[in-house]
Design an enzyme around this catalytic site. Structure first.
Site, mmCIF file in Angstrom:
data_model
loop_
_atom_site.group_PDB
_atom_site.id
_atom_site.type_symbol
_atom_site.label_atom_id
_atom_site.label_comp_id
_atom_site.label_asym_id
_atom_site.label_seq_id
_atom_site.Cartn_x
_atom_site.Cartn_y
_atom_site.Cartn_z
ATOM 1 N N GLU A 1 0.849 -1.198 0.000
ATOM 2 C CA GLU A 1 0.000 0.000 0.000
ATOM 3 C C GLU A 1 0.893 1.259 0.000
ATOM 4 O O GLU A 1 1.879 1.315 0.735
ATOM 5 C CB GLU A 1 -0.863 -0.041 1.270
ATOM 6 C CG GLU A 1 -1.900 1.037 1.346
ATOM 7 C CD GLU A 1 -2.883 0.797 2.518
ATOM 8 O OE1 GLU A 1 -2.614 -0.077 3.363
ATOM 9 O OE2 GLU A 1 -3.908 1.493 2.563
ATOM 10 N N LYS B 1 -9.088 3.824 -2.261
ATOM 11 C CA LYS B 1 -9.516 2.991 -1.132
ATOM 12 C C LYS B 1 -10.920 3.414 -0.692
ATOM 13 O O LYS B 1 -11.228 4.609 -0.602
ATOM 14 C CB LYS B 1 -8.523 3.169 0.022
ATOM 15 C CG LYS B 1 -8.623 2.139 1.125
ATOM 16 C CD LYS B 1 -7.383 2.240 2.032
ATOM 17 C CE LYS B 1 -7.386 1.190 3.125
ATOM 18 N NZ LYS B 1 -6.166 1.188 3.933
ATOM 19 N N CYS C 1 -6.224 -3.352 1.736
ATOM 20 C CA CYS C 1 -5.887 -3.583 3.142
ATOM 21 C C CYS C 1 -7.104 -3.632 4.070
ATOM 22 O O CYS C 1 -7.767 -4.643 4.162
ATOM 23 C CB CYS C 1 -4.867 -2.562 3.609
ATOM 24 S SG CYS C 1 -4.085 -3.102 5.156
ATOM 25 N N SER D 1 21.697 -3.600 33.511
ATOM 26 C CA SER D 1 21.611 -3.558 34.972
ATOM 27 C C SER D 1 21.735 -4.911 35.657
ATOM 28 O O SER D 1 21.829 -4.974 36.874
ATOM 29 C CB SER D 1 20.260 -2.969 35.355
ATOM 30 O OG SER D 1 19.241 -3.876 34.998
HETATM 31 N N1 LIG Z 1 23.379 -0.783 37.826
HETATM 32 C C1 LIG Z 1 22.967 -0.393 36.636
HETATM 33 N N2 LIG Z 1 23.817 -0.341 35.609
HETATM 34 C C2 LIG Z 1 23.430 0.022 34.400
HETATM 35 N N3 LIG Z 1 22.185 0.390 34.114
HETATM 36 C C3 LIG Z 1 21.271 0.356 35.087
HETATM 37 C C4 LIG Z 1 21.616 -0.028 36.397
HETATM 38 N N4 LIG Z 1 20.487 0.049 37.134
HETATM 39 C C5 LIG Z 1 19.515 0.460 36.319
HETATM 40 N N5 LIG Z 1 19.976 0.655 35.079
HETATM 41 C C6 LIG Z 1 19.239 1.082 33.895
HETATM 42 O O1 LIG Z 1 18.080 1.774 34.270
HETATM 43 C C7 LIG Z 1 16.920 1.086 33.813
HETATM 44 C C8 LIG Z 1 15.815 1.205 34.838
HETATM 45 O O2 LIG Z 1 16.296 0.712 36.048
HETATM 46 P P1 LIG Z 1 15.373 -0.141 36.968
HETATM 47 O O3 LIG Z 1 16.101 -0.454 38.224
HETATM 48 O O4 LIG Z 1 14.084 0.538 37.019
HETATM 49 O O5 LIG Z 1 15.308 -1.494 36.200
HETATM 50 P P2 LIG Z 1 14.101 -2.235 35.526
HETATM 51 O O6 LIG Z 1 13.208 -1.258 34.859
HETATM 52 O O7 LIG Z 1 13.547 -3.196 36.485
HETATM 53 O O8 LIG Z 1 14.951 -2.963 34.399
HETATM 54 P P3 LIG Z 1 15.967 -4.118 34.551
HETATM 55 O O9 LIG Z 1 15.101 -5.316 34.593
HETATM 56 O O10 LIG Z 1 16.801 -4.006 33.334
HETATM 57 O O11 LIG Z 1 16.764 -3.886 35.793
HETATM 58 C C9 LIG Z 1 17.380 -0.347 33.568
HETATM 59 O O12 LIG Z 1 16.586 -1.012 32.612
HETATM 60 C C10 LIG Z 1 18.789 -0.140 33.097
HETATM 61 O O13 LIG Z 1 18.823 0.162 31.731
HETATM 62 N N1 LIG Z 2 -3.443 -0.043 6.125
HETATM 63 C C1 LIG Z 2 -4.501 -0.663 6.520
HETATM 64 O O1 LIG Z 2 -5.596 -0.497 5.985
HETATM 65 C C2 LIG Z 2 -4.310 -1.639 7.646
HETATM 66 C C3 LIG Z 2 -5.510 -1.940 8.461
HETATM 67 C C4 LIG Z 2 -5.636 -3.319 8.997
HETATM 68 N N2 LIG Z 2 -6.653 -3.358 10.032
HETATM 69 C C5 LIG Z 2 -4.346 -3.939 9.503
HETATM 70 O O2 LIG Z 2 -4.023 -3.787 10.651
HETATM 71 O O3 LIG Z 2 -3.661 -4.619 8.812
#
Ligand SMILES: Nc1ncnc2c1ncn2[C@@H]1O[C@H](COP(=O)(O)OP(=O)(O)OP(=O)(O)O)[C@@H](O)[C@H]1O
Ligand SMILES: NC(=O)CC[C@H](N)C(=O)O
Ligand SMILES: Nc1ncnc2c1ncn2[C@@H]1O[C@H](COP(=O)(O)OP(=O)(O)OC[C@H]2O[C@@H]([n+]3cccc(C(=O)O)c3)[C@H](O)[C@@H]2O)[C@@H](O)[C@H]1O
Length: 699
Positions: free
Chosen positions: A45, A114, A173, A359
């Site tokens: 499309e 369309k 579509c 993390s």
């Molecule tokens: N110690 C760390 N080192 C590097 N990045 C971190 C660390 N802690 C947190 N982060 C980053 O911050 C984001 C959010 O942190 P959070 O503690 O909320 O983790 P989350 O959302 O539970 O994700 P995850 O499961 O990856 O820990 C993480 O996804 C990661 O990308």
């Molecule tokens: N471009 C379209 O018309 C897509 C609509 C359609 N419902 C889809 O999700 O595939």
């Protein structure tokens, strides 16, 4: 008797407004279709400008450049001897339509606008296009096109195309998804081949619906159904997931891949037109409906799709055999869709790779595995000789494509563990082990000095020293101290993304990845402008539960060390350990990820406000919870959802994978200043709880 014809459906990785690239891909696909001896070629499309132009459709430039591309295709006589269907926006009597243009040997046969536009979820076709609702009329061609084709006007409208040996109907579509799909009346009026060009984006499990709809259509009506779809990221959160198909009388003959790095895939099938006639004419109830059905206007072309009987090469023409539809499991879909999207984004952005704060938790683990999956796909494509992929790798890395996903990751994927005094050895080790397995360039640093510097600045300013709650501070101090760590990681991520490649003498900088999932976004359980703020997020519309399943699957399928991630209790690790206290996500959120998944689905997919969500959950959870407990949980969810909705307005653009996505920018349009008391709604819940309790005490 046989009437064999070969038909081709093209899956193209178009890019919105990339007229040059789109033209090249369309032309190449036609050439490949011709080389496969196809007599009919269809494409996605709006393939000329790309489906995802959005408000650029309102610009006259988009329409003008689309005509320019069409003219180049029309004047190219190497594209003769195949009936071509392409798509572009067309302005007719000052009104814009989303059209198919069918042409043959340099002349336009029909413009088919369309009739039923897609306008839910991510679709906003009504914003740019008008549905066609007139009988066919004459369309005066722009003079520049007229000069190429020698035609002054061409038919525009809902017509069938009669070739010398068959009849083609166009369905566009969304029209397939409507209760009154045009293929019904068209096939009753003798359209033997229905062509459908789509701009249909990926959602988990959606391919089954498409296959069901087309199979049902051709099972009931008989006929050949040719379906084409765009594939790839054309400049947005969506990934169009290809899967072009050819079906005949309810049987699938050919299917293009759903996810792939390749820019062009031409899928052909050789079909027997006479088997459509025989199938239809054998169903008498259908024939009765056909005899009194609607008669379509027709345009006639002096062209045959099949060879005349006398000249059929019986041994040379081999009809395509039936095949089973190919479906990926949801885990495979999570593995492949976002990976392909990330690759398109990277190669088209001109950057040098991705940076991810890793993390040791589930979300960033899942994100890292998706990048690993991207590396696998790219390495395989390069090994398979895909010249585009080879050129893209060279441009991105400045060197030749490496032989393994890990070697490629070493060039284009950077991960960083950024620990503080609150981090644990376990998360640090998990991050390092995963990085080693996928080959990312991993750095491990402590950010305590930076945290202390910021807190020190505050002390200098106010003379106060904020303390964690476990050390006697208030909850406000506690929150602020956590948020400093989280936000600093974001700042450092951008610094490392800009300069780590420089430190390694690599040519380009990196895109920063975020890894916040649906559940924490809905609940607002993250710090605004922390690592949830980045350039892209491949998992932002996927729930924690699905991500757990995904990394479990990935551990088994790809041999990655994910067990430790699955066994660990999710924790932000932002406050110090204290006797008897462990910071865990679920206890802090005051709800479980499983409950959040349920709330999220009911809110979005079932369109529930607080009261109807309560009514549904009272029944669903009646074995585990009393109505009062359900009411409290629902109220708590809506309170936090409302308090934190503002966070979704600035959330990182995320791959759209699920119908429960809370993306505020395109998909889940909501206010972000709520009355968080929900007084009317919560009163209804309280009254219902009281009523249920009264009835049960009376019983
Ligand atoms: N110690 C760390 N080192 C590097 N990045 C971190 C660390 N802690 C947190 N982060 C980053 O911050 C984001 C959010 O942190 P959070 O503690 O909320 O983790 P989350 O959302 O539970 O994700 P995850 O499961 O990856 O820990 C993480 O996804 C990661 O990308
Ligand atoms: N471009 C379209 O018309 C897509 C609509 C359609 N419902 C889809 O999700 O595939
Ligand atoms: N309606 C509105 N419109 C616009 N802005 C609004 C607003 N309401 C508040 N605000 C503003 O929002 C800001 C508050 O938001 P923010 O700074 O994010 O802070 P806040 O939401 O108060 O705290 C962060 C939350 O995330 C949790 N957390 C922290 C760290 C990691 C993790 C994890 O994922 O594991 C979770 C933490 O427990 C806490 O619940 C303030 O500046 C406030 O003024």
């Amino acid at each position: 008797m046989v009437h064999y014809t070969t038909v081709a459906t093209c899956t193209l990785n178009q890019w919105a407004l990339d007229f040059e690239g789109n033209y090249q891909r369309i032309r190449e696909s036609i050439q490949r279709a011709k080389a496969a001896k196809a007599k009919l070629r269809i494409g996605p499309e709006l393939e000329i400008p790309g489906y995802g132009c959005y408000d650029h459709f309102l610009e006259s430039d988009t329409v003008q450049h689309s005509w320019d591309v069409l003219s180049r295709l029309l004047e190219d006589r190497t594209l003769d001897d195949i009936l071509i269907d392409t798509g572009m926006p067309i302005l007719h009597r000052n009104t814009r339509y989303n059209c198919r243009v069918l042409f043959l040997n340099g002349k336009i046969i029909l413009i088919r606008p369309k009739k039923y536009l897609a306008n839910d979820g991510n679709y906003r076709e009504h914003r740019w296009f008008t549905m066609w609702c007139q009988p066919p009329e004459e369309f005066p061609l722009p003079r520049s096109v007229s000069r190429v084709t020698g035609q002054k006007t061409v038919p525009i409208g809902d017509c069938l195309v009669d070739t010398l040996d068959s009849c083609i109907g166009v369905e566009l579509c969304e029209e397939l998804f409507t209760p009154e799909s045009p293929h019904i009346a068209m096939s009753l009026d003798g359209a033997e081949i229905i062509i459908n060009s789509s701009g249909s984006h990926h959602e988990l499990r959606k391919l089954r619906r498409r296959v069901e709809l087309i199979r049902e259509a051709t099972l009931k009506c008989g006929g050949i159904y040719l379906y084409s779809n765009q594939r790839g990221c054309d400049g947005d959160r969506l990934y169009y997931d290809g899967s072009g198909m050819v079906l005949i009388n309810g049987q699938l003959l050919a299917q293009a891949r759903q996810f792939a790095i390749e820019d062009i895939e031409v899928t052909t099938a050789t079909v027997d037109l006479s088997s459509v006639r025989s199938f239809r004419a054998s169903i008498m109830s259908r024939s009765m409906q056909a005899a009194r059905g609607k008669r379509y206007p027709r345009v006639r072309v002096d062209f045959s799709l099949s060879a005349e009987l006398a000249t059929v090469d019986y041994l040379g023409a081999v009809p395509t055999r039936q095949m089973e539809p190919q479906f990926h499991t949801p885990e495979e879909e999570v593995n492949l869709g976002p990976a392909c999207w990330l690759w398109d984004y990277l190669r088209r952005s001109g950057q040098g790779g991705y940076f991810l704060p890793l993390s040791g938790g589930i979300d960033s683990c899942a994100t890292a595995i998706i990048v690993h999956s991207m590396c696998r796909l790219v390495v395989d494509a390069c090994k398979g000789g895909d010249q585009q992929a080879i050129a893209d790798v060279r441009r991105c890395t400045g060197s030749e494509p490496p032989g393994t996903p890990q070697e490629l990751a070493r060039e284009i994927f950077y991960t960083a563990y950024m620990g503080t005094e609150n981090s644990t050895a376990e998360t640090r080790a998990r991050a390092r082990e995963l990085a080693l397995a996928i080959g990312s360039y991993h750095v491990d640093l402590r950010i305590d000095t930076a945290v202390a510097a910021i807190v020190g600045l505050f002390t200098l300013l106010t003379g106060l020293v904020p303390q964690y709650e476990v050390r006697g501070g208030s909850s406000r101090e506690n929150l602020a101290l956590q948020n400093i760590q989280a936000r600093l990681r974001m700042l450092l991520s951008y610094l490392l993304a800009a300069l780590l490649p420089w430190a390694r003498q690599k040519p380009k900088s990196l895109l920063v990845l975020a890894s916040a999932n649906v559940d924490e976004s809905l609940r607002g359980y993250f710090t605004k402008y922390d690592c949830s703020s980045a350039d892209l997020n491949p998992i932002g519309s996927i729930s924690k539960t699905d991500l757990r399943k995904y990394i479990e699957w990935a551990g088994g399928q790809m041999g990655l060390p994910t067990r430790g991630f699955l066994d660990a209790t999710p924790s932000a690790e932002l406050v110090p350990h204290a006797p008897g206290f462990v910071q865990t996500d679920e206890s802090e959120m005051q709800m479980t990820y499983a409950e959040l998944g349920e709330f999220g689905r009911l809110r979005k997919i079932n369109r529930c406000g607080p009261f109807s969500m309560f009514v549904k959950l009272v029944h669903l959870w009646h074995k585990e919870l009393t109505p009062r407990e359900v009411g409290d949980k629902v109220k708590r969810f809506f309170f936090y959802y409302a308090v934190n909705r503002h966070k979704m307005t600035t959330v990182t653009p995320a791959y759209h994978a699920e119908t429960y996505s809370p993306d505020d920018n395109r998909f889940d349009l909501r206010p972000f200043l709520y009355n968080t008391g929900w007084s009317w709604q919560f009163r209804c819940i309280d009254e219902a709880v009281a009523k249920i309790e009264q009835i049960s005490t009376e019983e």
